[in-house]
Design a protein around this motif. Structure first.
Motif, PDB file in Angstrom:
ATOM      1  N   ASN A 519     -97.592 -73.245  57.599  1.00 66.95           N
ATOM      2  CA  ASN A 519     -98.503 -74.364  57.369  1.00 66.95           C
ATOM      3  C   ASN A 519     -99.177 -74.816  58.658  1.00 66.95           C
ATOM      4  OD1 ASN A 519     -98.145 -74.450  54.639  1.00 66.95           O
ATOM      5  ND2 ASN A 519     -96.870 -76.281  54.610  1.00 66.95           N
ATOM      6  N   GLN A 520     -98.447 -74.776  59.754  1.00 61.62           N
ATOM      7  CA  GLN A 520     -99.044 -75.153  61.039  1.00 61.62           C
ATOM      8  C   GLN A 520    -100.128 -74.163  61.456  1.00 61.62           C
ATOM      9  OE1 GLN A 520     -95.329 -75.477  63.289  1.00 61.62           O
ATOM     10  NE2 GLN A 520     -95.756 -77.639  63.657  1.00 61.62           N
ATOM     11  N   LEU A 521     -99.906 -72.888  61.194  1.00 61.59           N
ATOM     12  CA  LEU A 521    -100.932 -71.890  61.519  1.00 61.59           C
ATOM     13  C   LEU A 521    -102.181 -72.119  60.674  1.00 61.59           C
ATOM     14  CD1 LEU A 521    -101.660 -69.318  63.131  1.00 61.59           C
ATOM     15  CD2 LEU A 521    -100.788 -67.998  61.189  1.00 61.59           C
ATOM     16  N   ILE A 522    -101.987 -72.352  59.382  1.00 61.96           N
ATOM     17  CA  ILE A 522    -103.136 -72.629  58.513  1.00 61.96           C
ATOM     18  C   ILE A 522    -103.884 -73.865  58.996  1.00 61.96           C
ATOM     19  CG2 ILE A 522    -103.817 -73.315  56.177  1.00 61.96           C
ATOM     20  CD1 ILE A 522    -101.456 -71.685  55.132  1.00 61.96           C
ATOM     21  N   ASN A 523    -103.143 -74.903  59.330  1.00 69.01           N
ATOM     22  CA  ASN A 523    -103.765 -76.147  59.796  1.00 69.01           C
ATOM     23  C   ASN A 523    -104.543 -75.925  61.090  1.00 69.01           C
ATOM     24  OD1 ASN A 523    -104.009 -79.127  59.491  1.00 69.01           O
ATOM     25  ND2 ASN A 523    -102.916 -79.129  61.445  1.00 69.01           N
ATOM     26  N   ALA A 524    -103.991 -75.119  62.010  1.00 69.25           N
ATOM     27  CA  ALA A 524    -104.682 -74.846  63.270  1.00 69.25           C
ATOM     28  C   ALA A 524    -105.990 -74.107  63.033  1.00 69.25           C
ATOM     29  CB  ALA A 524    -103.770 -74.028  64.189  1.00 69.25           C
ATOM     30  N   VAL A 525    -105.971 -73.143  62.130  1.00 77.06           N
ATOM     31  CA  VAL A 525    -107.198 -72.400  61.817  1.00 77.06           C
ATOM     32  C   VAL A 525    -108.234 -73.336  61.200  1.00 77.06           C
ATOM     33  CG1 VAL A 525    -108.172 -70.588  60.359  1.00 77.06           C
ATOM     34  CG2 VAL A 525    -106.042 -70.173  61.602  1.00 77.06           C
ATOM     35  N   MET A 526    -107.803 -74.215  60.312  1.00 71.15           N
ATOM     36  CA  MET A 526    -108.726 -75.163  59.688  1.00 71.15           C
ATOM     37  C   MET A 526    -109.325 -76.109  60.728  1.00 71.15           C
ATOM     38  SD  MET A 526    -106.556 -76.019  56.203  1.00 71.15           S
ATOM     39  CE  MET A 526    -107.717 -77.240  55.623  1.00 71.15           C
ATOM     40  N   LEU A 527    -108.503 -76.547  61.689  1.00 70.94           N
ATOM     41  CA  LEU A 527    -109.007 -77.411  62.759  1.00 70.94           C
ATOM     42  C   LEU A 527    -110.060 -76.690  63.600  1.00 70.94           C
ATOM     43  CD1 LEU A 527    -105.806 -79.249  64.064  1.00 70.94           C
ATOM     44  CD2 LEU A 527    -107.801 -80.289  62.983  1.00 70.94           C
ATOM     45  N   MET A 528    -109.806 -75.428  63.898  1.00 72.27           N
ATOM     46  CA  MET A 528    -110.774 -74.663  64.688  1.00 72.27           C
ATOM     47  C   MET A 528    -112.109 -74.543  63.965  1.00 72.27           C
ATOM     48  SD  MET A 528    -108.517 -71.603  66.396  1.00 72.27           S
ATOM     49  CE  MET A 528    -109.843 -71.149  67.524  1.00 72.27           C
ATOM     50  N   LYS A 529    -112.051 -74.331  62.665  1.00 71.86           N
ATOM     51  CA  LYS A 529    -113.288 -74.225  61.886  1.00 71.86           C
ATOM     52  C   LYS A 529    -114.068 -75.535  61.924  1.00 71.86           C
ATOM     53  CE  LYS A 529    -111.745 -70.633  58.653  1.00 71.86           C
ATOM     54  NZ  LYS A 529    -111.454 -70.290  57.246  1.00 71.86           N
ATOM     55  N   GLN A 530    -113.334 -76.663  61.861  1.00 66.83           N
ATOM     56  CA  GLN A 530    -113.997 -77.964  61.889  1.00 66.83           C
ATOM     57  C   GLN A 530    -114.565 -78.279  63.267  1.00 66.83           C
ATOM     58  OE1 GLN A 530    -111.150 -80.860  60.551  1.00 66.83           O
ATOM     59  NE2 GLN A 530    -110.974 -79.984  58.498  1.00 66.83           N
ATOM     60  N   GLN A 531    -113.843 -77.926  64.308  1.00 64.79           N
ATOM     61  CA  GLN A 531    -114.207 -78.341  65.657  1.00 64.79           C
ATOM     62  C   GLN A 531    -115.121 -77.354  66.371  1.00 64.79           C
ATOM     63  OE1 GLN A 531    -110.474 -78.990  67.655  1.00 64.79           O
ATOM     64  NE2 GLN A 531    -109.891 -80.714  66.356  1.00 64.79           N
ATOM     65  N   GLN A 532    -114.977 -76.069  66.041  1.00 66.82           N
ATOM     66  CA  GLN A 532    -115.682 -75.045  66.820  1.00 66.82           C
ATOM     67  C   GLN A 532    -116.717 -74.261  66.022  1.00 66.82           C
ATOM     68  OE1 GLN A 532    -111.457 -74.199  69.026  1.00 66.82           O
ATOM     69  NE2 GLN A 532    -112.923 -72.534  69.031  1.00 66.82           N
ATOM     70  N   GLY A 533    -116.800 -74.515  64.740  1.00 67.88           N
ATOM     71  CA  GLY A 533    -117.778 -73.781  63.951  1.00 67.88           C
ATOM     72  C   GLY A 533    -117.467 -72.296  63.905  1.00 67.88           C
ATOM     73  N   ASP A 534    -118.476 -71.465  64.139  1.00 64.75           N
ATOM     74  CA  ASP A 534    -118.307 -70.016  64.022  1.00 64.75           C
ATOM     75  C   ASP A 534    -117.712 -69.378  65.268  1.00 64.75           C
ATOM     76  OD1 ASP A 534    -119.334 -70.040  61.463  1.00 64.75           O
ATOM     77  OD2 ASP A 534    -121.396 -69.701  62.123  1.00 64.75           O
ATOM     78  N   PHE A 535    -117.668 -70.102  66.383  1.00 63.05           N
ATOM     79  CA  PHE A 535    -117.122 -69.503  67.603  1.00 63.05           C
ATOM     80  C   PHE A 535    -115.623 -69.761  67.664  1.00 63.05           C
ATOM     81  CE2 PHE A 535    -115.937 -69.508  72.106  1.00 63.05           C
ATOM     82  CZ  PHE A 535    -116.328 -68.201  72.425  1.00 63.05           C
ATOM     83  N   ARG A 536    -114.861 -68.751  67.254  1.00 63.85           N
ATOM     84  CA  ARG A 536    -113.408 -68.885  67.227  1.00 63.85           C
ATOM     85  C   ARG A 536    -112.797 -67.606  67.788  1.00 63.85           C
ATOM     86  NH1 ARG A 536    -115.115 -70.750  62.273  1.00 63.85           N
ATOM     87  NH2 ARG A 536    -114.582 -68.803  61.226  1.00 63.85           N
ATOM     88  N   THR A 537    -111.778 -67.763  68.620  1.00 60.24           N
ATOM     89  CA  THR A 537    -111.116 -66.611  69.228  1.00 60.24           C
ATOM     90  C   THR A 537    -109.598 -66.791  69.125  1.00 60.24           C
ATOM     91  OG1 THR A 537    -110.969 -67.598  71.442  1.00 60.24           O
ATOM     92  CG2 THR A 537    -113.007 -66.400  70.895  1.00 60.24           C
ATOM     93  N   LEU A 538    -108.890 -65.675  69.278  1.00 60.88           N
ATOM     94  CA  LEU A 538    -107.433 -65.753  69.313  1.00 60.88           C
ATOM     95  C   LEU A 538    -106.947 -66.550  70.511  1.00 60.88           C
ATOM     96  CD1 LEU A 538    -106.290 -62.165  68.239  1.00 60.88           C
ATOM     97  CD2 LEU A 538    -106.491 -64.216  66.834  1.00 60.88           C
ATOM     98  N   ASN A 539    -107.707 -66.509  71.598  1.00 53.55           N
ATOM     99  CA  ASN A 539    -107.354 -67.292  72.775  1.00 53.55           C
ATOM    100  C   ASN A 539    -107.406 -68.789  72.457  1.00 53.55           C
ATOM    101  OD1 ASN A 539    -106.825 -67.547  75.709  1.00 53.55           O
ATOM    102  ND2 ASN A 539    -108.848 -68.532  75.713  1.00 53.55           N
ATOM    103  N   GLY A 540    -108.442 -69.186  71.718  1.00 54.79           N
ATOM    104  CA  GLY A 540    -108.548 -70.588  71.318  1.00 54.79           C
ATOM    105  C   GLY A 540    -107.424 -70.994  70.378  1.00 54.79           C
ATOM    106  N   LEU A 541    -107.032 -70.081  69.486  1.00 57.09           N
ATOM    107  CA  LEU A 541    -105.918 -70.364  68.580  1.00 57.09           C
ATOM    108  C   LEU A 541    -104.626 -70.561  69.372  1.00 57.09           C
ATOM    109  CD1 LEU A 541    -104.761 -70.549  65.697  1.00 57.09           C
ATOM    110  CD2 LEU A 541    -104.476 -68.052  65.755  1.00 57.09           C
ATOM    111  N   HIS A 542    -104.413 -69.689  70.348  1.00 59.01           N
ATOM    112  CA  HIS A 542    -103.227 -69.811  71.192  1.00 59.01           C
ATOM    113  C   HIS A 542    -103.209 -71.169  71.903  1.00 59.01           C
ATOM    114  CE1 HIS A 542    -100.068 -68.496  74.037  1.00 59.01           C
ATOM    115  NE2 HIS A 542    -100.750 -69.226  74.923  1.00 59.01           N
ATOM    116  N   THR A 543    -104.334 -71.575  72.448  1.00 63.10           N
ATOM    117  CA  THR A 543    -104.423 -72.855  73.166  1.00 63.10           C
ATOM    118  C   THR A 543    -104.113 -74.022  72.239  1.00 63.10           C
ATOM    119  OG1 THR A 543    -106.063 -71.942  74.689  1.00 63.10           O
ATOM    120  CG2 THR A 543    -105.937 -74.346  74.520  1.00 63.10           C
ATOM    121  N   LEU A 544    -104.625 -73.951  71.030  1.00 61.81           N
ATOM    122  CA  LEU A 544    -104.400 -75.029  70.062  1.00 61.81           C
ATOM    123  C   LEU A 544    -102.912 -75.125  69.697  1.00 61.81           C
ATOM    124  CD1 LEU A 544    -106.379 -77.002  68.639  1.00 61.81           C
ATOM    125  CD2 LEU A 544    -106.254 -75.515  66.637  1.00 61.81           C
TER     126      LEU A 544
END
Length: 593
Positions: A519-544
């Motif tokens: 659930n935390q992984l899903i939530n992190a991905v959803m946050l990235m979509k809201q905050q970063q739009g189409d620019f998303r990377t695995l590095n950004g996911l790791h940071t989050l």
């Protein structure tokens, strides 16, 4: 734990058993099952009022906890003591004398069960057992208990609120308002007074469908629902049928609650506490389950008609009976919606809908342990598919590999459940998947499972780190089958738990390692979509994940102070230590490393 502590705990458990034996002798004289039936009534009445509270007080939470423990234990004892009761069903009004006597017994049993849970806390390393000079048993909690699971719980609660919000918003739309109007009218039109003080209501297919859809949605979001593939068989019956049956009994509870609200509105002279809990004929109920399965099951691709024998078998699995009463033996057992009262009758426990899924899984493990063990080995592939689907649809230009073996000098060291390559950024993400079962509030089980989760994860992380440090780039590229032209800038590691991963908060991790629950992984991905739009990377996911899960400050359970519990011949207390005496915080659920 010291030998002295073990001896104190042994004496304490013996004292609890003696207290319970006295309660059991009193219950043995109740050949009608009045205490049984009254206890379920009281639980439903309390939970009904508790659920209406926006923010329950600490006292209400404590009462809810103790009455839940006490009622479950009373039912367990009554099922053990009495082979049956004189009548298949009882319908009772709430009267001051009987319900107060039964509540006294429930409170006693709640204290006894709480004492057993406190012992589980001691074995889990959360508290220390002592005995005062006056003979009172005391369990000393540290001055601060780290709540490692708080962040996971925040996310789980967020998803629950979102589900409720989406449902509420739909009902505010014209289509939803029209549906609610029809539902309310059906409730009002079909409910009627039965035998002066009670309630009856007619059947309607629209209401059946309406409440089943709500129940199915709630069940799918319940912890453990996806423990098995819907086509896995238990006793020759596919898992889908068991979950559909669980949803049906939950829908019956939801529908009954709604009719109760309509009844007291239409007939204010009828008391809510007299109509919440109802009895039913066992054979008729089993047939209604079979009919419900065939009706709702036709919307599911792999459903086949249910026979009468299958309906009986499913009933035995979703219901607490004398034949499976050992399911209530734990210190914090799950009580289901349906309780077999006598050979020909059942009681519908509305409060059971909150833990029906947990009960179902426990019942399947008890009845079909071999199948459960075999199917658990197959869950990793489903988990891999889920992670691939989530990340593949959320990040551009990824490649994925499953089950990569790491070898050194021909010897297999470990494996990587899932490897992901970000082709554009040159990042590798190595994932270890952990699909563990939920402990369901059992401190000792939770401590064991999460301790094992931590130890196995640390071994994996150490092995992978050692392999990476000693492996040249050519071997790394060939092991993970990295395409030509894709550079490798960084390798990171993720330990992903299906339900929990919090025990890794007690471990010092390198900067390239994170952990999360599903659930935390899903939530992190959803946050990235809201905050970063189409620019998303695995590095950004790791940071989050690193910022909001791994590196977030510790949070603590609220201070409990000192609470004393008094039984007939026994006193025990749970005591919060003075910060000056106990400076080291404990980790809820087990020791830290």
């Amino acid at each position: 734990m010291t030998p002295e502590e073990r001896e104190i705990i042994r004496e304490f458990l013996n004292a609890l058993s003696l207290e319970e034996e006295q309660v059991g002798r009193d219950l043995a004289t109740d050949h009608l099952g009045i205490a049984f039936r009254t206890a379920v009534n009281e639980l439903d009445w309390y939970v009904w009022n508790y659920a209406k509270q926006e923010e329950p007080t600490e006292e209400q939470e404590e009462q809810y906890y103790l009455i839940s423990l006490g009622v479950a234990r009373l039912i367990r004892l009554m099922l053990e003591i009495h082979d049956s009761f004189r009548f298949p069903a009882l319908t009772l009004r709430r009267q001051s004398g009987p319900f107060r006597r039964v509540l006294t017994v429930v409170s006693q049993l709640g204290f006894i069960q709480h004492g057993r849970r406190v012992v589980d806390m001691a074995f889990a390393g959360i508290c220390q057992a002592t005995r005062s000079t006056t003979g009172r048993f005391e369990f000393i909690l540290p001055a601060g208990i780290v709540n490692h699971g708080a962040i996971e719980e925040d996310v789980n609660n967020h998803f629950a609120r979102e589900t409720a919000r989406v449902r509420h918003e739909f009902m505010q739309q014209p289509e939803g308002r029209n549906l609610q109007t029809v539902v309310d009218e059906l409730h009002h039109e079909t409910v009627f007074i039965f035998r002066e003080h009670f309630m009856g209501y007619g059947a309607d297919p629209l209401l059946d469908q309406y409440y089943f859809q709500i129940a199915w949605s709630d069940l799918k979001n319940a912890k453990g629902f996806d423990s098995f593939n819907e086509l896995r068989e238990f006793g020759g019956i596919i898992y889908l049928k068991y979950t559909l049956a669980a949803a049906i009994v939950i829908s019956l509870c939801l529908k009954h609650e709604a009719f109760c609200r309509a009844m007291v509105k239409k007939h204010p002279e009828i008391r809510m506490e007299d109509i919440l809990t109802i009895s039913a004929d066992r054979a008729g109920f089993i047939e209604s389950i079979r009919e419900g399965l065939d009706h709702f099951g036709r919307d599911f691709l792999h459903y086949t008609p249910t026979t009468a024998a299958q309906a009986e078998q499913i009933f035995e699995t979703i219901t607490i009976t004398r034949r499976n009463a050992s399911l209530l033996d734990g210190s914090f057992p799950a009580l289901p919606c349906i309780i077999e009262f006598a050979q020909g009758g059942i009681v519908k426990c509305l409060a059971g809908r909150y833990r029906q899924m947990e009960f179902l899984l426990n019942a399947l493990r008890r009845a079909y342990p071999r199948e459960c063990d075999a199917y658990q080995q197959l869950r990793e592939a489903s988990f891999q598919s889920g992670v691939e689907g989530l990340l593949g649809s959320s990040f551009p230009d990824l490649e994925m590999r499953r089950n990569i073996k790491l070898r050194k000098k021909g010897r297999e060291l470990t494996d990587v459940d899932l490897m992901i390559i970000d082709r554009q950024q040159g990042h590798l993400l190595l994932i270890q998947l952990k699909f563990q079962d939920s402990a369901g509030g059992d401190f000792r089980v939770e401590a064991s499972r999460m301790g094992r989760f931590r130890d196995e994860s640390v071994r994996w992380l150490d092995t992978v780190a050692g392999w990476l440090d000693s492996t040249d780039e050519q071997t790394l590229r060939s092991t993970f089958r990295i395409p030509r032209g894709v550079r490798i800038n960084r390798v990171r590691k993720l330990v992903l738990g299906r339900h929990h991963a919090w025990s890794l908060r007690s471990v010092r991790l390198d900067d390239d390692t994170v952990f999360a629950s599903w659930n935390q992984l899903i939530n992190a991905v959803m946050l990235m979509k809201q905050q970063q739009g189409d620019f998303r990377t695995l590095n950004g996911l790791h940071t989050l994940l690193r910022t909001y899960i791994v590196d977030t400050p510790d949070r603590y359970h609220r201070d409990e102070g000192t609470v004393e519990y008094i039984l007939d011949c026994l006193k025990f207390a749970v005591v919060q230590a003075d910060p000056a005496e106990f400076s080291a915080p404990a980790a809820a659920g087990g020791d830290e490393t």
